[in-house]
Design an enzyme around this catalytic site. Structure first.
Site, PDB file in Angstrom:
ATOM      1  N   SER A  92      76.832  18.929  93.803  1.00 29.11           N
ATOM      2  CA  SER A  92      77.559  19.695  93.078  1.00 29.11           C
ATOM      3  C   SER A  92      77.988  21.189  93.682  1.00 29.11           C
ATOM      4  CB  SER A  92      76.347  20.349  91.787  1.00 29.11           C
ATOM      5  OG  SER A  92      75.535  21.074  92.356  1.00 29.11           O
ATOM      6  N   LYS A 146      73.650  27.429  92.087  1.00 28.31           N
ATOM      7  CA  LYS A 146      75.097  27.539  91.637  1.00 28.31           C
ATOM      8  C   LYS A 146      75.655  28.566  91.900  1.00 28.31           C
ATOM      9  CE  LYS A 146      74.441  23.341  89.212  1.00 28.31           C
ATOM     10  NZ  LYS A 146      75.077  22.129  89.652  1.00 28.31           N
TER      11      LYS A 146
END
Length: 303
Positions: A92, A146
């Site tokens: 990701s 993230k």
């Protein structure tokens, strides 16, 4: 016995010995006999050697145990208050972070120091664009990594994959958009007309109460995070905000990167000639060692 006579040159006193006494003392000296020396048995000697070895062995172990204890205490302090290693398990955050990257994470932004609570180390502020490691809002036993996109109080929306903050397009040189099927919920967020099967139901209900004029309002004490690999990232679009107290720290650097090799699923269908050619083309041990890791990523600063 004759009384002692003083020596006029030295001032010392010399004792005059009676000849009869000298005759009695001489046989002991002239006979060549000496006093018997103490007898030491082999068992006694070996016991002394063993005791000295045991003492030396104990003296050598104690400093080693003390050094080991010091190292353990230092390691616990560093992991608890300063830095901690993590491994990247998913794609990701590509291409900023790759699967197999090992990170050292700065924990000065941990929740115990949030909002100037007077922790052991000074707190570090969280800015837009920072990469953070945090507890998964759905499963707190997991850690995710993230990038912070929305700060508390921001109004956020996505249009055709482009992020807008407070009505302005956000410049994101780190974002990667790989080819993928169109997804209205992912690319035009927030979208209330239809939900995504991967969205958390609790977030879907909460999100509806935080939308104003097509923009998501980020509450105080929360952050909106996304992966750099935008079309292959489950992030705040799917499970909601990251609370300030859930943030563990910021990655500092990549201290090691393990090369990922895809398995060959077609081995069973290869002919014998193809298998022989494959064996001949196998790399040497030196090449295997070189390909074992991404050495160029070692000690790379994370940005």
């Amino acid at each position: 016995m004759t009384p002692p006579v003083a020596d006029a040159k030295s001032g010392q006193i010399e004792a005059q010995v009676d000849p009869a006494q000298m005759n009695q003392a001489e046989p002991e000296i002239l006979s060549g006999e000496s006093l018997p020396s103490p007898i030491v048995s082999p068992s006694t000697e070996s016991s002394h050697q063993q005791s000295s070895k045991a003492t030396h062995h104990k003296a050598g172990i104690l400093p080693a145990l003390q050094s080991l204890l010091y190292l353990i205490v230092i390691a616990i302090f560093i992991v608890t208050f300063s830095v901690q290693p993590f491994r990247i398990p998913s794609e990701s955050m590509e291409s900023t972070l790759l699967v197999g990257d090992f990170l050292l994470v700065d924990k000065q932004v941990a929740s115990s120091n949030a909002e100037g609570s007077g922790g052991l180390l000074p707190s570090a502020a969280i800015h837009r664009g920072d990469i953070v490691v945090f507890h998964d809002p759905v499963d707190s036993s997991l850690h995710l990594v993230k990038r912070v996109i929305g700060l508390p109080g921001d109004h956020l929306r996505l249009h055709s994959g482009q992020v807008f903050i407070n009505g302005r397009a956000l410049f994101e040189p780190y974002a990667v958009y790989r080819p993928s099927p169109p997804d209205n919920f992912r690319d035009n967020f927030p979208r209330l007309q239809s939900s995504d099967p991967d969205i958390d139901s609790r977030w879907w209900i909460r999100m509806r109460s935080l939308i104003d004029d097509g923009e998501l309002i980020i509450p105080i004490g929360n952050y909106f995070v996304m992966g750099d690999n935008r079309n292959d990232s489950e992030d705040s679009r799917y499970w909601g905000f990251v609370p300030r107290e859930a943030i563990v720290g910021k990655p500092l650097l990549i201290y090691f990167s393990l090369q990922q090799h895809d398995g060959d699923d077609d081995t069973a269908t290869l002919t014998q000639q193809a298998l022989a050619d494959q064996r001949r083309q196998q790399p040497s041990k030196i090449d295997s060692l070189v390909d074992f890791a991404r050495w160029g990523r070692t000690f790379q600063i994370v940005r």
